[in-house]
Enzyme design. Sequence first.
Site, short mmCIF file in Angstrom:
data_model
loop_
_atom_site.label_atom_id
_atom_site.label_comp_id
_atom_site.label_asym_id
_atom_site.label_seq_id
_atom_site.Cartn_x
_atom_site.Cartn_y
_atom_site.Cartn_z
N HIS A 265 31.75 -26.08 -7.85
CA HIS A 265 31.46 -24.66 -7.95
C HIS A 265 32.00 -24.08 -9.25
O HIS A 265 32.89 -24.64 -9.88
CB HIS A 265 31.98 -23.88 -6.74
CG HIS A 265 33.42 -23.45 -6.83
ND1 HIS A 265 33.81 -22.30 -7.48
CD2 HIS A 265 34.54 -24.02 -6.36
CE1 HIS A 265 35.12 -22.18 -7.39
NE2 HIS A 265 35.59 -23.21 -6.72
N CYS A 266 31.42 -22.95 -9.64
CA CYS A 266 31.90 -22.16 -10.77
C CYS A 266 31.93 -20.71 -10.28
O CYS A 266 32.03 -20.49 -9.08
CB CYS A 266 31.00 -22.34 -12.00
SG CYS A 266 29.29 -21.83 -11.75
N ARG A 267 31.83 -19.75 -11.16
CA ARG A 267 31.87 -18.36 -10.73
C ARG A 267 30.54 -17.91 -10.12
O ARG A 267 30.50 -17.39 -9.02
CB ARG A 267 32.25 -17.43 -11.88
CG ARG A 267 32.42 -15.97 -11.42
CD ARG A 267 32.70 -15.02 -12.56
NE ARG A 267 31.68 -15.02 -13.59
CZ ARG A 267 30.51 -14.37 -13.51
NH1 ARG A 267 30.22 -13.67 -12.44
NH2 ARG A 267 29.65 -14.42 -14.49
N ILE B 79 31.57 -19.00 -6.61
CA ILE B 79 32.60 -18.29 -5.86
C ILE B 79 32.16 -16.86 -5.52
O ILE B 79 32.56 -16.32 -4.49
CB ILE B 79 33.95 -18.31 -6.62
CG1 ILE B 79 35.11 -17.92 -5.70
CG2 ILE B 79 33.90 -17.46 -7.86
CD1 ILE B 79 36.48 -18.13 -6.32
#
Length: 172
Positions: free
Chosen positions: A59-61, A89
């Site tokens: 995952h990233c932002r 996220i």
Amino acid sequence: MTVTTLSPIDARAEIEAGARLVDIRDPDEHARERIGGAINLPLARLHDLPQDGRPVVFHCRSGMRTAANATQLAAAAGHAPAYILEGGIDAWRRAGYATVADRSQPLEIMRQVQITAGSLVILGVLLGLFVGHAFFGLSAFVGGGLIFAGTTGWCGMAHLLQWMPWNRRAAA
């Protein structure tokens, strides 16, 4: 191997079933807010990912960084199933799942760059209008720096901001 995109609900089910959650954001981003239990392995350190056959949820932002690097993420997972948390996220939080936030950590460096660059451009324009036309050069200088950073991947302002006292904290 391909990477499958999962909704936050499906990603949580995979994690609860034993998948490893990997945050590919930079350490300063991870320190400010993260999903509990996620390990932080920025793209440059993906080679440190254990190859134990466990499924991996990256995952990233917002999901854009993971989607743009899907091939690299699949390679890092090896022969294990690889997944991307759709929406990152941000989507995890919108789905009502908890994150660990430490607002005492400084803002992410790139957000600081955006705030500083925008402020300098506005300052240059205002000074150029009300004090002297030479101050328009400040806005041009900042704009040129942003173009240089975008084309080369090296941002002088980010390096300068990293030396500021508020950014010298140890990341969590």
